[in-house]
Write an enzyme that holds these catalytic residues in place. Structure first.
Site, mmCIF file in Angstrom:
data_model
loop_
_atom_site.group_PDB
_atom_site.id
_atom_site.type_symbol
_atom_site.label_atom_id
_atom_site.label_comp_id
_atom_site.label_asym_id
_atom_site.label_seq_id
_atom_site.Cartn_x
_atom_site.Cartn_y
_atom_site.Cartn_z
ATOM 1 N N ASP A 31 28.409 -7.829 34.787
ATOM 2 C CA ASP A 31 29.043 -8.919 34.048
ATOM 3 C C ASP A 31 28.827 -10.231 34.800
ATOM 4 O O ASP A 31 29.452 -10.469 35.829
ATOM 5 C CB ASP A 31 30.541 -8.616 33.904
ATOM 6 C CG ASP A 31 31.247 -9.629 33.021
ATOM 7 O OD1 ASP A 31 32.493 -9.619 32.987
ATOM 8 O OD2 ASP A 31 30.565 -10.456 32.387
ATOM 9 N N SER B 295 24.171 -4.938 26.427
ATOM 10 C CA SER B 295 25.565 -4.716 26.013
ATOM 11 C C SER B 295 25.914 -5.360 24.685
ATOM 12 O O SER B 295 26.963 -5.069 24.115
ATOM 13 C CB SER B 295 26.508 -5.246 27.094
ATOM 14 O OG SER B 295 26.438 -6.671 27.156
ATOM 15 N N ASP C 232 -0.045 -4.096 4.245
ATOM 16 C CA ASP C 232 -1.184 -4.389 5.118
ATOM 17 C C ASP C 232 -1.343 -5.909 5.241
ATOM 18 O O ASP C 232 -1.631 -6.590 4.245
ATOM 19 C CB ASP C 232 -2.461 -3.774 4.549
ATOM 20 C CG ASP C 232 -2.460 -2.255 4.658
ATOM 21 O OD1 ASP C 232 -2.125 -1.748 5.742
ATOM 22 O OD2 ASP C 232 -2.778 -1.579 3.657
ATOM 23 N N LYS D 241 26.924 -10.636 27.300
ATOM 24 C CA LYS D 241 26.179 -11.378 28.322
ATOM 25 C C LYS D 241 25.432 -10.479 29.271
ATOM 26 O O LYS D 241 24.517 -10.920 29.963
ATOM 27 C CB LYS D 241 27.159 -12.238 29.141
ATOM 28 C CG LYS D 241 27.925 -13.275 28.338
ATOM 29 C CD LYS D 241 28.853 -14.060 29.245
ATOM 30 C CE LYS D 241 29.896 -13.142 29.891
ATOM 31 N NZ LYS D 241 30.797 -13.866 30.807
ATOM 32 N N GLY D 242 25.843 -9.203 29.367
ATOM 33 C CA GLY D 242 25.358 -8.382 30.451
ATOM 34 C C GLY D 242 24.580 -7.147 30.049
ATOM 35 O O GLY D 242 24.096 -7.010 28.921
ATOM 36 N N LYS E 94 37.154 -20.514 -13.397
ATOM 37 C CA LYS E 94 36.524 -21.771 -12.969
ATOM 38 C C LYS E 94 35.795 -21.502 -11.660
ATOM 39 O O LYS E 94 36.412 -21.162 -10.655
ATOM 40 C CB LYS E 94 37.561 -22.874 -12.773
ATOM 41 C CG LYS E 94 36.935 -24.231 -12.461
ATOM 42 C CD LYS E 94 37.997 -25.309 -12.271
ATOM 43 C CE LYS E 94 37.332 -26.663 -12.095
ATOM 44 N NZ LYS E 94 36.403 -26.708 -10.966
ATOM 45 N N ASP F 195 31.025 -4.035 37.502
ATOM 46 C CA ASP F 195 32.256 -3.411 36.989
ATOM 47 C C ASP F 195 32.106 -1.890 37.029
ATOM 48 O O ASP F 195 31.442 -1.290 36.184
ATOM 49 C CB ASP F 195 32.508 -3.903 35.566
ATOM 50 C CG ASP F 195 33.838 -3.411 35.002
ATOM 51 O OD1 ASP F 195 34.519 -2.638 35.698
ATOM 52 O OD2 ASP F 195 34.178 -3.795 33.870
ATOM 53 N N HIS G 177 0.838 -1.198 0.000
ATOM 54 C CA HIS G 177 0.000 0.000 0.000
ATOM 55 C C HIS G 177 0.876 1.253 0.000
ATOM 56 O O HIS G 177 1.549 1.555 0.984
ATOM 57 C CB HIS G 177 -0.904 -0.037 1.249
ATOM 58 C CG HIS G 177 -1.967 1.014 1.258
ATOM 59 N ND1 HIS G 177 -2.909 1.087 2.265
ATOM 60 C CD2 HIS G 177 -2.262 2.031 0.402
ATOM 61 C CE1 HIS G 177 -3.723 2.096 2.031
ATOM 62 N NE2 HIS G 177 -3.347 2.693 0.904
ATOM 63 N N PHE H 98 42.709 -3.816 19.639
ATOM 64 C CA PHE H 98 42.274 -2.460 19.954
ATOM 65 C C PHE H 98 43.265 -1.452 19.381
ATOM 66 O O PHE H 98 44.476 -1.699 19.333
ATOM 67 C CB PHE H 98 42.161 -2.261 21.465
ATOM 68 C CG PHE H 98 40.865 -2.761 22.042
ATOM 69 C CD1 PHE H 98 40.786 -4.024 22.621
ATOM 70 C CD2 PHE H 98 39.727 -1.980 22.003
ATOM 71 C CE1 PHE H 98 39.594 -4.493 23.155
ATOM 72 C CE2 PHE H 98 38.530 -2.434 22.526
ATOM 73 C CZ PHE H 98 38.458 -3.700 23.106
#
Length: 874
Positions: A702, A735, A53, A738-739, A235, A790, A45, A635
């Site tokens: 945590d 997060s 819809d 897990k937490g 190929k 934490d 629509h 990091f």
């Protein structure tokens, strides 16, 4: 919801002027038999805003929801579905245009239809706000759920979520349904044709599909042929496919003539869209994302219903004309005219003429499987006559699985598979393969092996190297890559690549390269046809579709003594997101679901308005994963050479002196980071303009490995109450792991030391009050059965995951701020993913709302905490 929905059509009628709108008025006493199958319909629509819809027949009316972005086959996608007024049953056949100015003015297409059945007590589910049902439509199939959302204050609309449940009809391609199906199931018209009032196409008798015919096969040779009468193609690493097309219908055959139309279903619509009355096209089905394809990736996509590509390289018949007697180049020219630059999932496989050894060297240097060399002047014989030759870069072929050797490792059903091949009619032992298996393959193979168990050795006499093996009926075919065959003909360093269900085990013989002098002489008939034609560029499987920008022209390295070739291999397509060039956009970054680098960049662009609200003008640490989420990650907080110019730096005083930290001021910088392989963005708690005064307080809850998410939710609620008692409103954020992060937006008044001491004191107080549930120390030994509160994120130089950042974890989860009511029902910290989080963008961000009213961490709040720690009321 009225007691008798069948009578609730007054609202529907009151909104419409039936003297102007062609919509049906509906009869309240419409006949209805309880034994009838329940119908459903979906109408695309184009009103003020495009939506779908979704309507279910129930109790004499069509219960209706407006699904803003259309249904998704991806179970991780949650599509907002706004409940609207009930519609009459005869609305299920409506297709047309509602006049402008009328309620719902715009074009309506009958997009899907079929029957449905409830999976639970539907009336009770309607009352409680959770409907589970099974659809049998032309497009939407399988199990689905509608869940009513808890209303927000002053919210009048009844908002639900439409979610696909896990079953064989699910797909990892989130937009597959709405992007594949662009025409009416009733009339075959597009939205534009309906809006223009174009009559539906006349229905004619279905044309007979071209019959399957034997395929041209390639002979294995050790080296590529020289000469201008040979063309060379990539190929592909996939399934050979013969596509038959007639009257807008397609059927897809394997190399042995099996009908795999359903299995290759993702290709059918684009093949049927080719502008030909009749065609028979030879090609290969591959998985996109890597030039030449990936067989293991293809198998995964066939299981999940993911995107496929059909690389077309020959045309056997067109519009009633048999082309097999024409030269290959003439057939390919007709094929390229038919396909053009590519139509969706259908791509033309180009070639290079001449210079076979150089082409083979370049292909192998690129890490591909090899080339197929074809005689340019040859007809299509449908045999392995030497007109097609394959030259591999590494050893890889099919073997028959004849048995398995037991494993001494827990959870591993076998250590290796015993392989064989047929030499004439005799099954010959070819050694064992013990590499290339993962948990999904073990799960797939275990029942298949059990079904084929037998006591007799299929080789007749048990090979000395296979004593102790568990024997099988020799029916399964495996594709294996290996370094070489030993002098005894046994596999050396074999790696399992996948099952080949398109091949019969008795057809699997050992492929050994023919000597170069065995390449047949060209036929004596004239080879003028096709010679001297202008060649075409080799298309990569990740080449852009017609809707995408074309890649820059490719350049071919010059080789001394070799004249410039007529064509070149195409470079990978170049994608730009927010003005940033994204290299290798189809590279796989996440495996489950399959997420490409393109999607990661587009996620950053789409979520930028929200992310930058919290990430902009802060020092940022990037978690870079150049090889994808499952590869090695690291990091990085300092800018390095080669980073996009949009990524800036901010000077920060450190113990070692001033250093320039990365900062991301805008969407281009954010996308630029993804180009460098960044998946996660970790932010400081303070802004660049006031680095010494944080503007947020973060507690990361945590849990220990053994705790379920209900414990985390309970801890977050308790921490929320404690913060509220101190005068600090907070917002939870899933997060992506897990937490949960509990975040308090602050005015940038207090310095780092005050914020750190406050957070440590509060976390320590909670841990002392409930030592069996919480700990405030990082040591793993103290976390057993507890949640680590934490507080260390609240120190100068520490970082926390940014809101709306991806996480480098399975499932491509996203760190997502939610409200406290949502948290109470969230099943995990990774509840929102790259595929579903955009469904939240129409709703306010709870953290943004709270950040507009930041709290002050001053003497009053600190005094309350001191009284709390002393055992007094705050």
């Amino acid at each position: 919801m009225p007691a008798n929905p069948r009578q609730d059509l007054e609202r529907y009628r009151s909104k419409r002027d039936f003297a102007r709108t062609p919509e049906p008025q509906g009869q309240s006493d419409a006949p209805h038999t309880e034994a009838e199958s329940l119908s459903f319909v979906v109408q695309k629509h184009a009103a003020t805003r495009l939506h779908w819809d979704f309507r279910l027949e129930w109790n004499g009316v069509l219960l209706s929801w407006a699904v803003t972005r259309g249904p998704s086959p991806d179970p991780s996608a949650r599509r907002l579905a706004v409940r609207t007024e009930d519609h009459p049953l005869d609305y299920a056949g409506f297709e047309g245009t509602i006049p402008k100015g009328e309620y719902g003015g715009g074009t309506v297409m009958l997009w899907d239809r079929g029957t449905w059945e409830p999976q639970d007590d539907f009336a009770e589910g309607l009352r409680k706000g959770k409907l589970k049902f099974r659809l049998a439509g032309e497009r939407m199939r399988g199990r689905w759920t509608l869940v009513r959302m808890k209303p927000r204050p002053r919210e009048k609309a009844e908002n639900w979520l439409l979610i696909k449940e896990h079953d064989v009809h699910e797909s990892a391609q989130t937009e597959e349904l709405v992007e594949r199906h662009m025409t009416s199931v009733a009339t075959g018209r597009t939205m534009e044709q309906i809006a223009a009032g174009k009559a539906p196409p006349r229905r004619t008798r279905k044309a007979d599909l071209p019959a399957f015919r034997p395929l041209q096969l390639a002979r294995l040779v050790p080296a590529a042929p020289e000469g201008e009468d040979w063309i060379h193609e990539t190929k592909f690493d996939g399934y050979r496919c013969l596509a038959a097309l007639a009257g807008g219908r397609a059927r897809l055959y394997t190399r042995s003539g099996l009908d795999w139309t359903a299995k290759f279903g993702a290709l059918v619509e684009d093949i049927e869209a080719l502008e030909a009355e009749e065609a028979l096209i030879d090609g290969e089905v591959i998985a996109p994302g890597r030039e030449g394809g990936s067989f293991s990736g293809l198998q995964a996509r066939l299981k999940s219903g993911g995107q496929l590509l059909f690389m077309a390289f020959d045309l056997l018949a067109l519009d009633g004309e048999d082309l097999t007697g024409q030269p290959l180049l003439a057939r390919k020219e007709r094929l390229e005219t038919l396909i053009g630059k590519g139509r969706g999932a259908v791509r033309f496989s180009g070639h290079i003429r001449g210079h076979g050894p150089e082409v083979h060297e370049r292909i192998c240097a690129a890490g591909l499987e090899g080339i197929v060399s074809k005689r340019a002047s040859a007809p299509y014989a449908g045999s392995r006559n030497g007109d097609w030759l394959k030259v591999k870069c590494a050893h890889r072929q099919e073997f028959v699985i004849c048995g398995w050797n037991a494993s001494d490792k827990p959870g591993r059903p076998f250590a290796s598979l015993v392989m064989g091949s047929y030499e004439k009619t005799r099954l010959v032992y070819r050694g064992n393969v013990g590499s290339g298996f993962g948990a999904p393959l073990f799960r797939e193979l275990k029942p298949l092996l059990a079904e084929r168990a037998q006591s007799a050795c299929p080789f007749g006499r048990t090979p000395a190297e296979a004593k102790g093996a568990h024997w099988l009926k020799p029916e399964l075919v495996a594709e294996v890559s290996f370094t070489e065959l030993t002098a005894d003909g046994h596999i050396r360093h074999g790696v399992f690549a996948g099952l080949r269900s398109d091949k019969d085990a008795r057809e699997v013989g050992l492929e050994e390269p023919s000597p170069e002098e065995s390449v047949p002489e060209p036929p004596r008939k004239s080879r003028k046809a096709g010679a001297g034609k202008k060649e075409t560029k080799t298309a990569r499987p990740d080449a852009p579709s017609p809707e995408e920008a074309a890649p820059a022209p490719a350049r071919t390295p010059r080789t001394a003594g070799v004249r410039k070739k007529e064509t070149t291999m195409a470079r990978p397509d170049e994608l730009r997101v927010a003005g940033i060039r994204i290299s290798h956009p189809d590279r796989r970054i996440y495996d489950r679901p399959a997420v490409t680098k393109r999607e990661v960049a587009e996620h950053a662009e789409a979520l930028a308005p929200r992310m930058l609200r919290f990430l902009k003008d802060r020092p940022v640490s990037l978690l870079r994963c150049p090889d994808g989420a499952t590869g090695e990650c690291f990091f990085q907080k300092h800018r390095t050479r080669g980073m996009p110019a949009a990524m800036k730096t901010v000077p920060v005083e450190t113990k070692s002196g001033p250093e320039d930290f990365i900062t991301l001021p805008d969407v281009a910088a954010l996308v630029g980071a993804t180009q460098m392989g960044a998946l996660e963005f970790h932010i400081w708690g303070s802004r660049n303009r006031s680095l010494e005064r944080p503007d947020r307080l973060v507690f990361d809850l945590d849990p220990d490995e053994g705790l379920d998410f209900a414990h985390v939710r309970s801890a977050a609620a308790e921490l929320r109450g404690l913060l509220a008692d101190l005068g600090l409103p907070s917002v939870p954020m899933l997060s992506g792991g897990k937490g949960v992060h509990v975040i308090v937006p602050l005015k940038p008044k207090a310095e780092w030391e005050s914020v750190k001491l406050f957070s440590r004191a509060l976390a320590t107080h909670l841990a002392q009050e409930a030592p069996d549930r919480y700990t405030a120390t990082m040591a793993k030994a103290g976390r057993k059965g507890r949640i680590f509160i934490d507080w260390l994120r609240n120190d100068r130089g520490s970082t926390a995951i940014a809101p709306y950042s991806l996480r480098a974890r399975p499932g491509a989860p996203v760190a997502t701020p939610v409200d406290w009511d949502e948290l109470a029902s969230a099943p995990s910290g990774g509840d929102w993913t790259i595929r579903s989080v955009r469904d939240r963008l129409d709703r306010p961000c709870p953290l943004a709302e709270a950040s507009a009213r930041p709290a002050t961490l001053g003497r009053t709040v600190i005094g309350r905490l001191e009284r709390l720690v002393a055992g007094e009321k705050p």
